[in-house]
Motif scaffolding. Structure first.
Motif, PDB file in Angstrom:
ATOM      1  N   TYR A   8     -34.415  52.240 -12.888  1.00 17.36           N
ATOM      2  CA  TYR A   8     -33.090  52.020 -13.441  1.00 17.36           C
ATOM      3  C   TYR A   8     -32.349  53.339 -13.579  1.00 17.36           C
ATOM      4  CZ  TYR A   8     -34.761  47.376 -14.787  1.00 17.36           C
ATOM      5  OH  TYR A   8     -35.268  46.112 -14.770  1.00 17.36           O
ATOM      6  N   TRP A   9     -31.040  53.255 -13.463  1.00 17.40           N
ATOM      7  CA  TRP A   9     -30.198  54.423 -13.685  1.00 17.40           C
ATOM      8  C   TRP A   9     -30.269  54.875 -15.137  1.00 17.40           C
ATOM      9  CZ3 TRP A   9     -24.576  54.554 -11.417  1.00 17.40           C
ATOM     10  CH2 TRP A   9     -24.647  54.926 -10.078  1.00 17.40           C
ATOM     11  N   ASN A  10     -30.203  56.189 -15.341  1.00 21.74           N
ATOM     12  CA  ASN A  10     -29.983  56.716 -16.679  1.00 21.74           C
ATOM     13  C   ASN A  10     -28.750  57.597 -16.656  1.00 21.74           C
ATOM     14  OD1 ASN A  10     -30.791  59.198 -15.573  1.00 21.74           O
ATOM     15  ND2 ASN A  10     -32.907  58.964 -16.283  1.00 21.74           N
ATOM     16  N   LEU A  90     -32.263  44.356  -5.948  1.00 23.22           N
ATOM     17  CA  LEU A  90     -31.630  43.949  -7.205  1.00 23.22           C
ATOM     18  C   LEU A  90     -31.144  45.191  -7.934  1.00 23.22           C
ATOM     19  CD1 LEU A  90     -30.979  41.577  -9.117  1.00 23.22           C
ATOM     20  CD2 LEU A  90     -33.181  41.996 -10.238  1.00 23.22           C
ATOM     21  N   SER A  91     -29.831  45.322  -8.006  1.00 28.38           N
ATOM     22  CA  SER A  91     -29.216  46.436  -8.719  1.00 28.38           C
ATOM     23  C   SER A  91     -28.942  46.007 -10.156  1.00 28.38           C
ATOM     24  CB  SER A  91     -27.910  46.849  -8.029  1.00 28.38           C
ATOM     25  OG  SER A  91     -27.217  47.803  -8.797  1.00 28.38           O
ATOM     26  N   ALA A  92     -29.461  46.773 -11.108  1.00 28.78           N
ATOM     27  CA  ALA A  92     -29.276  46.458 -12.532  1.00 28.78           C
ATOM     28  C   ALA A  92     -28.855  47.728 -13.268  1.00 28.78           C
ATOM     29  CB  ALA A  92     -30.567  45.897 -13.128  1.00 28.78           C
ATOM     30  N   VAL A  93     -27.680  47.696 -13.867  1.00 26.54           N
ATOM     31  CA  VAL A  93     -27.151  48.847 -14.593  1.00 26.54           C
ATOM     32  C   VAL A  93     -26.920  48.439 -16.047  1.00 26.54           C
ATOM     33  CG1 VAL A  93     -25.338  50.593 -14.687  1.00 26.54           C
ATOM     34  CG2 VAL A  93     -26.022  49.648 -12.483  1.00 26.54           C
ATOM     35  N   ASP A  94     -27.464  49.212 -16.959  1.00 34.44           N
ATOM     36  CA  ASP A  94     -27.342  48.941 -18.394  1.00 34.44           C
ATOM     37  C   ASP A  94     -25.863  48.866 -18.779  1.00 34.44           C
ATOM     38  OD1 ASP A  94     -27.365  49.156 -21.282  1.00 34.44           O
ATOM     39  OD2 ASP A  94     -29.407  49.927 -21.127  1.00 34.44           O
ATOM     40  N   THR A  95     -25.487  47.787 -19.487  1.00 38.68           N
ATOM     41  CA  THR A  95     -24.083  47.622 -19.886  1.00 38.68           C
ATOM     42  C   THR A  95     -23.632  48.753 -20.809  1.00 38.68           C
ATOM     43  OG1 THR A  95     -24.798  46.164 -21.697  1.00 38.68           O
ATOM     44  CG2 THR A  95     -24.135  45.118 -19.627  1.00 38.68           C
ATOM     45  N   ARG A  96     -24.562  49.333 -21.583  1.00 37.69           N
ATOM     46  CA  ARG A  96     -24.197  50.446 -22.472  1.00 37.69           C
ATOM     47  C   ARG A  96     -23.877  51.693 -21.666  1.00 37.69           C
ATOM     48  NH1 ARG A  96     -29.611  49.461 -25.888  1.00 37.69           N
ATOM     49  NH2 ARG A  96     -30.248  49.284 -23.707  1.00 37.69           N
ATOM     50  N   LEU A  97     -24.547  51.841 -20.530  1.00 38.27           N
ATOM     51  CA  LEU A  97     -24.258  52.963 -19.644  1.00 38.27           C
ATOM     52  C   LEU A  97     -22.875  52.807 -19.031  1.00 38.27           C
ATOM     53  CD1 LEU A  97     -25.329  55.535 -18.250  1.00 38.27           C
ATOM     54  CD2 LEU A  97     -26.276  54.066 -16.473  1.00 38.27           C
ATOM     55  N   LEU A 110     -20.451  49.832  -7.489  1.00 39.18           N
ATOM     56  CA  LEU A 110     -20.264  49.861  -6.043  1.00 39.18           C
ATOM     57  C   LEU A 110     -21.098  50.967  -5.407  1.00 39.18           C
ATOM     58  CD1 LEU A 110     -18.823  48.955  -3.458  1.00 39.18           C
ATOM     59  CD2 LEU A 110     -16.945  50.520  -4.068  1.00 39.18           C
ATOM     60  N   MET A 111     -21.117  52.123  -6.044  1.00 40.05           N
ATOM     61  CA  MET A 111     -21.872  53.265  -5.536  1.00 40.05           C
ATOM     62  C   MET A 111     -23.359  52.939  -5.443  1.00 40.05           C
ATOM     63  SD  MET A 111     -22.120  57.032  -7.279  1.00 40.05           S
ATOM     64  CE  MET A 111     -20.384  56.974  -7.651  1.00 40.05           C
ATOM     65  N   GLU A 112     -23.882  52.343  -6.483  1.00 36.33           N
ATOM     66  CA  GLU A 112     -25.291  51.974  -6.482  1.00 36.33           C
ATOM     67  C   GLU A 112     -25.557  50.862  -5.466  1.00 36.33           C
ATOM     68  OE1 GLU A 112     -29.323  52.216  -8.248  1.00 36.33           O
ATOM     69  OE2 GLU A 112     -27.678  53.495  -7.588  1.00 36.33           O
ATOM     70  N   GLY A 113     -24.615  49.924  -5.348  1.00 40.69           N
ATOM     71  CA  GLY A 113     -24.759  48.841  -4.390  1.00 40.69           C
ATOM     72  C   GLY A 113     -24.788  49.335  -2.958  1.00 40.69           C
ATOM     73  N   GLN A 114     -23.990  50.357  -2.638  1.00 43.32           N
ATOM     74  CA  GLN A 114     -23.996  50.908  -1.288  1.00 43.32           C
ATOM     75  C   GLN A 114     -25.356  51.490  -0.927  1.00 43.32           C
ATOM     76  OE1 GLN A 114     -20.642  53.585  -1.646  1.00 43.32           O
ATOM     77  NE2 GLN A 114     -19.269  52.168  -0.591  1.00 43.32           N
ATOM     78  N   LEU A 214     -27.426  41.026  -6.768  1.00 41.13           N
ATOM     79  CA  LEU A 214     -28.542  40.693  -5.893  1.00 41.13           C
ATOM     80  C   LEU A 214     -28.076  40.774  -4.444  1.00 41.13           C
ATOM     81  CD1 LEU A 214     -31.433  39.598  -5.412  1.00 41.13           C
ATOM     82  CD2 LEU A 214     -30.476  37.287  -5.590  1.00 41.13           C
ATOM     83  N   PHE A 215     -28.803  41.552  -3.643  1.00 42.22           N
ATOM     84  CA  PHE A 215     -28.510  41.690  -2.217  1.00 42.22           C
ATOM     85  C   PHE A 215     -29.670  41.075  -1.430  1.00 42.22           C
ATOM     86  CE2 PHE A 215     -26.491  45.184  -4.450  1.00 42.22           C
ATOM     87  CZ  PHE A 215     -25.194  45.164  -3.955  1.00 42.22           C
ATOM     88  N   THR A 216     -29.345  40.237  -0.442  1.00 44.55           N
ATOM     89  CA  THR A 216     -30.370  39.554   0.346  1.00 44.55           C
ATOM     90  C   THR A 216     -29.950  39.512   1.807  1.00 44.55           C
ATOM     91  OG1 THR A 216     -30.777  38.096  -1.553  1.00 44.55           O
ATOM     92  CG2 THR A 216     -31.788  37.471   0.542  1.00 44.55           C
ATOM     93  N   GLN A 217     -30.921  39.704   2.699  1.00 45.60           N
ATOM     94  CA  GLN A 217     -30.666  39.521   4.126  1.00 45.60           C
ATOM     95  C   GLN A 217     -31.859  38.837   4.773  1.00 45.60           C
ATOM     96  OE1 GLN A 217     -29.820  43.033   6.476  1.00 45.60           O
ATOM     97  NE2 GLN A 217     -29.138  41.835   8.225  1.00 45.60           N
ATOM     98  N   HIS A 218     -31.593  37.736   5.461  1.00 47.62           N
ATOM     99  CA  HIS A 218     -32.614  36.996   6.202  1.00 47.62           C
ATOM    100  C   HIS A 218     -32.454  37.309   7.689  1.00 47.62           C
ATOM    101  CE1 HIS A 218     -33.792  33.978   3.000  1.00 47.62           C
ATOM    102  NE2 HIS A 218     -32.695  34.510   2.483  1.00 47.62           N
ATOM    103  N   ALA A 219     -33.550  37.514   8.380  1.00 43.36           N
ATOM    104  CA  ALA A 219     -33.480  37.774   9.820  1.00 43.36           C
ATOM    105  C   ALA A 219     -34.857  37.631  10.451  1.00 43.36           C
ATOM    106  CB  ALA A 219     -32.920  39.165  10.107  1.00 43.36           C
ATOM    107  N   GLY A 220     -34.851  37.507  11.744  1.00 46.64           N
ATOM    108  CA  GLY A 220     -36.066  37.499  12.551  1.00 46.64           C
ATOM    109  C   GLY A 220     -35.677  37.833  13.981  1.00 46.64           C
TER     110      GLY A 220
END
Length: 338
Positions: A8-10, A90-97, A110-114, A214-220
């Motif tokens: 997690y980010w601090n 799964l990107s999770a950032v503390d709401t207090r942060l 967005l930065m963390e998601g990229q 939540l980021f997901t990609q399905h492929a084969g």
């Protein structure tokens, strides 16, 4: 247990990302992942699996004569089943942060998601080449396990014997050749789901709140006709750097192994899906090929054998009309193929 600063980010991570102004982050870990740009994408015909029928024998025909019947014949077929897998982040950032930087909260997420998107792209690109369902059942079957023996007529030996080998690939993208497959009812590409504020537990079982994405990609990968692809393996990287490997000669060998040789946009008359062939290699081999093609191996001419082409607004080098794509996912540390 998730560890703060690892999972997690601090606050220190936020300050490193740009201080009070949350400046632009230099994406120094971004890699070239071009396979998906060229991919032919189809939907699985069996849920999360795709079954391809491959002709293994032609029907019998015979010369005819007046007042004689026609001999009956039938084709022979086999079925190949390819599976898909999925990558999640799964990107999770503390709401207090986020509350400490309310004006930049959206940019922080967005930065963390990229970062997650880049990590998923690299994971998927690597899997396309090297993933093996026999070693990890969660993944899909990549290309290298399918072209893993010199007994395969479309696998060319580059002559390397050590552990610093690399490969060059010819891949023909098309419905009847090679495709990226996606499960039924799931869109191709990365899916982003903003979960909003979620109540989670820390390592001691105490609750707190985060903003989740939540980021997901399905492929084969489905290879319907293996003859349209070729792998040049066992290319000794140290020899390439020393300039003692004739890459053009290896490309020529692979080229003449391909079924229906053609460039990116050329079509074969009468064929339903001609496909488009693309050459993939890493930067080390691309640079060596460029050097080899510019001056000639004897240095007797300055004829440039590689030519630029524009594909979908992007200028790329091409060899015999086929675009060359650099990909960081192709390693310089492949073990020898025998």
């Amino acid at each position: 247990m998730a560890i703060l600063g690892t999972s997690y980010w601090n606050l220190i991570d936020v300050l490193k990302a740009g201080g009070d102004g949350i400046g632009d982050v230099v994406e120094a870990l971004t890699q070239l992942t071009p396979f998906m740009k060229d991919a032919n994408v189809i939907t699985c015909n069996k849920g999360t699996k795709h079954v391809s029928s491959i002709r293994t024998g032609l029907p019998q025909v015979s010369w005819g004569a007046l007042y004689q019947g026609i001999a009956q014949g039938k084709g022979d077929y086999t079925q190949v089943e390819d599976t898909t897998g999925f990558v999640e982040g799964l990107s999770a950032v503390d709401t207090r942060l986020l509350a400490l930087k309310p004006a930049q909260a959206a940019k922080l997420r967005l930065m963390e998601g990229q970062g997650f998107l880049e990590s998923m792209a690299q994971t998927m690109e690597s899997a396309i080449w090297y993933s093996n369902v026999q070693l990890n059942g969660k993944q899909f079957h990549g290309l290298a396990p399918r072209y893993s023996a010199l007994a395969n007529g479309n696998v060319i030996n580059g002559g390397g014997t050590g552990s610093d080998n690399a490969s060059i690939w010819f891949v023909t993208h098309g419905d009847m050749q090679t495709s990226v497959i996606t499960p039924e009812n799931i869109a191709a590409g990365v899916q982003r789901d903003d979960k909003g504020e979620q109540r989670v537990m820390d390592g001691a079982g105490n609750p707190y709140y985060v903003k989740e994405e939540l980021f997901t990609q399905h492929a084969g990968i489905a290879v319907k006709d293996w003859r349209y692809n070729a792998r040049i393996c066992n290319i000794d990287v140290s020899d390439v750097i020393a300039g003692t490997v004739n890459i053009n000669a290896l490309l020529r060998k692979a080229y003449y192994r391909l079924q229906g040789r053609r460039s990116y946009q050329m079509e074969k008359p009468g064929q339903v899906s001609p496909g488009r062939t693309v050459i993939y290699m890493n930067k080390t081999l691309a640079e060596a090929l460029d050097a080899e093609g510019t001056n000639g191996r004897s240095g007797a001419d300055n004829f440039i054998r590689l030519s630029p082409r524009e594909i979908q607004g992007e200028e790329v080098q091409s060899w015999r009309g086929m675009p060359i794509r650099e990909t960081d996912a192709l390693l310089n540390t492949e073990t020898r193929v025998s």
